[in-house]
Design a protein around this motif. Structure first.
Motif, PDB file in Angstrom:
ATOM      1  N   ILE A 400      14.869 -27.304  13.361  1.00  0.00           N
ATOM      2  CA  ILE A 400      15.621 -28.266  14.187  1.00  0.00           C
ATOM      3  C   ILE A 400      14.931 -29.626  14.166  1.00  0.00           C
ATOM      4  O   ILE A 400      15.543 -30.660  13.934  1.00  0.00           O
ATOM      5  CB  ILE A 400      15.747 -27.743  15.639  1.00  0.00           C
ATOM      6  N   TYR A 404      16.476 -32.945  12.501  1.00  0.00           N
ATOM      7  CA  TYR A 404      16.700 -34.055  13.432  1.00  0.00           C
ATOM      8  C   TYR A 404      15.987 -35.323  12.941  1.00  0.00           C
ATOM      9  O   TYR A 404      16.498 -36.424  13.036  1.00  0.00           O
ATOM     10  CB  TYR A 404      16.206 -33.675  14.831  1.00  0.00           C
ATOM     11  N   ARG A 412      21.641 -35.536   7.785  1.00  0.00           N
ATOM     12  CA  ARG A 412      21.317 -34.444   8.702  1.00  0.00           C
ATOM     13  C   ARG A 412      22.367 -33.348   8.607  1.00  0.00           C
ATOM     14  O   ARG A 412      22.051 -32.178   8.478  1.00  0.00           O
ATOM     15  CB  ARG A 412      21.330 -34.956  10.140  1.00  0.00           C
ATOM     16  N   SER A 416      21.702 -29.758   6.910  1.00  0.00           N
ATOM     17  CA  SER A 416      21.818 -28.587   7.797  1.00  0.00           C
ATOM     18  C   SER A 416      22.763 -27.554   7.198  1.00  0.00           C
ATOM     19  O   SER A 416      22.475 -26.361   7.205  1.00  0.00           O
ATOM     20  CB  SER A 416      22.372 -28.945   9.162  1.00  0.00           C
TER      21      SER A 416
END
Ligand SMILES: Cc1cc2nc3c(=O)[nH]c(=O)nc-3n(C[C@H](O)[C@H](O)[C@H](O)COP(=O)(O)OP(=O)(O)OC[C@H]3O[C@@H](n4cnc5c(N)ncnc54)[C@H](O)[C@@H]3O)c2cc1C
Length: 454
Positions: A400, A404, A412, A416
């Motif tokens: 995370i 971030y 991002r 992800s």
């Protein structure tokens, strides 16, 4: 008493020398558009000053994920972003693609590789660090570190080419060498690489190769000190070591590399033949201390005042990996992205205050947000001081935090999704070999044989 900006000569808190002359917009030059330099530039967007970022690369690089490029999990473009794009929204900031080679402090100018000069009123040095080969710079080509995209691609090329070489060889010694990877340095980079290479072998070889078996693969992690992750508490070091051993990594502590030659590494009297070597053993600061005629500390960092500028040169700030700044415990702050970013934000606030006529900055204070290292697919360690985390919860937190921190939103989301997909499928998405590997000439090329599959 503080003077209004632009009406007289401004001074910073660390000394009384003039910073810039009255009546014009100050010119702020930042050397280095990495974590620290960009954080500083971001804080200077829209102020009454002309800001110039000089960088020898056109992109900012998210170094914490370089190991994923080296092990074919991510593509180079996933972890890099053009510096111009990062600061494009600020009209007072421009970017110069150039390599700085010196500083003329008397004339207040940065010297560039092509002999041009860039004048400044305020200078921010944020040139980062490089791997330390401890006097053996000839090892760099044979054992690249993970500092640039070029090096990460070079490592990926060597790893994947070694697998190809092993796949077409019937010579047990050649196969064994090609399938051996040696990682030197048991800090976070070495630990991350060892875990990722081992996983690359386990999942990719099993699925995509026909003549090599995952058990033939060796990953050696060599550390000169008595334990891995020396900057972490012992409990987390032991966890990392046990985890790596459990996924087949051979961890060698208190073992010193004495020579690296093409295709082999020597530790003590033992020569170990290998297909790829990765360096992650210690860093040294950029040569900026020499540009200022300063000695620097043991690893070349520039000593800075609590306001992060340089004794007798209040107009020169230095931050990130290249600065020797002390924490509240009297120890040097570590070379971490969070230190560089916080220092960049702080220096920007000092410069902003200067342009507004406020000249007495509070000293810089580092707020520790925790130190982390990832070890494998479901394993990481997190050290928050009194509070520690390891295993899968630490891995999720690590993932995370790193997603971030990836600079821009578009990336991002993209990274992800890719990560989630690869996490579930164990796929490696970026297994590209840029150049055709060299193979032994004139040999018979064997066909796929079920005999080597176990
Ligand atoms: C493999 C790896 C993994 C890491 N993982 C983590 C992690 O998980 N967490 C963490 O907190 N930290 C991590 N770090 C450390 C972190 O990346 C650094 O502490 C951070 O990048 C330092 O920021 P900086 O601004 O000082 O330097 P950098 O971010 O390195 O930026 C320096 C910039 O200066 C430019 N430059 C250098 N010399 C010149 C020159 N002569 N002329 C022009 N431009 C120049 C470079 O091109 C670069 O853009 C990792 C580092 C590496 C290498």
């Amino acid at each position: 008493m503080a003077q209004p900006a632009g009406t007289t000569e401004e001074t910073s808190g660390a000394g009384s020398a003039p910073v810039w002359t009255a009546g014009r917009r100050p010119r702020v030059v930042i050397i280095g558009g990495g974590f620290g330099g960009l954080a500083c530039a971001d804080g200077l967007g829209g102020i009454e000053a002309d800001v110039l970022i000089i960088d020898r690369r056109n992109h900012n690089l998210f170094q914490p994920l370089l190991y994923q490029v080296a092990t074919a999990a991510l593509s180079p473009a996933d972890i890099a972003e053009p510096i111009r794009k990062s600061v494009g929204r600020h009209r007072n900031i421009s970017v110069l693609l150039a390599e700085a080679t010196g500083i003329d402090t008397a004339a207040k100018a940065v010297l560039l590789e092509d002999a041009s000069r860039v004048p400044y009123d305020i200078l921010v040095i944020a040139t980062g660090s490089d791997y330390n080969y401890f006097g053996h710079d000839e090892w760099r080509q044979l054992a690249p570190g993970l500092k640039t995209l070029r090096e990460a691609r070079m490592i990926r090329q060597r790893l994947l080419s070694s697998f190809e070489r092993a796949e077409r060889s019937d010579d047990p010694l050649e196969r064994r060498a090609a399938l051996t990877t040696i990682i030197i340095g048991g800090g976070p980079t070495g630990v991350e690489m060892a875990g990722a290479v081992s996983e690359l072998g386990r999942y990719m070889i099993r699925r995509d190769f026909r003549r090599i078996h995952q058990d033939e693969m060796r990953v050696l992690l060599v550390e000169a000190g008595p334990r891995l992750l020396a900057a972490f508490p012992e409990e987390l070091s032991h966890y990392a070591e046990d985890y790596l051993r459990s996924i087949g990594v051979e961890v060698l502590v208190s073992e010193r590399v004495v020579a690296i030659e093409p295709g082999s590494v020597q530790m003590g009297d033992a020569h170990v033949a290998c297909g790829a070597v990765v360096w992650g053993a210690g860093i040294k600061a950029s040569p900026a201390a020499a540009w200022l005629g300063l000695g620097g500390d043991r690893i070349g960092r520039i000593p800075v005042t609590p306001a992060l500028n340089i004794e007798n040169h209040p107009e020169i700030f230095c931050l990130g990996d290249t600065a020797l700044a002390m924490g509240e415990d009297g120890q040097p702050l570590p070379a971490l992205a969070q230190v560089a970013k916080q220092q960049g934000q702080y220096v920007a606030s000092v410069i902003r205050d200067l342009t507004r006529g406020r000249a007495q900055p509070r000293p810089f204070r580092f707020h520790n947000r925790g130190n982390t290292a990832v070890i494998g697919r479901n394993a990481a360690v997190f050290d928050f001081g009194r509070f520690r985390l390891k295993g899968r919860p630490a891995w999720f937190l690590w993932a995370i935090v790193h997603v971030y921190l990836l600079i821009n939103f578009e990336k991002r989301v993209l990274v992800s999704i890719q990560w989630m997909f690869r996490y579930l499928t164990r796929q490696r998405g970026a297994r590209i070999i840029d150049e055709k590997p060299e193979f032994s000439e004139g040999e018979e090329v064997p066909l796929a044989s079920a005999a080597v599959r176990r």
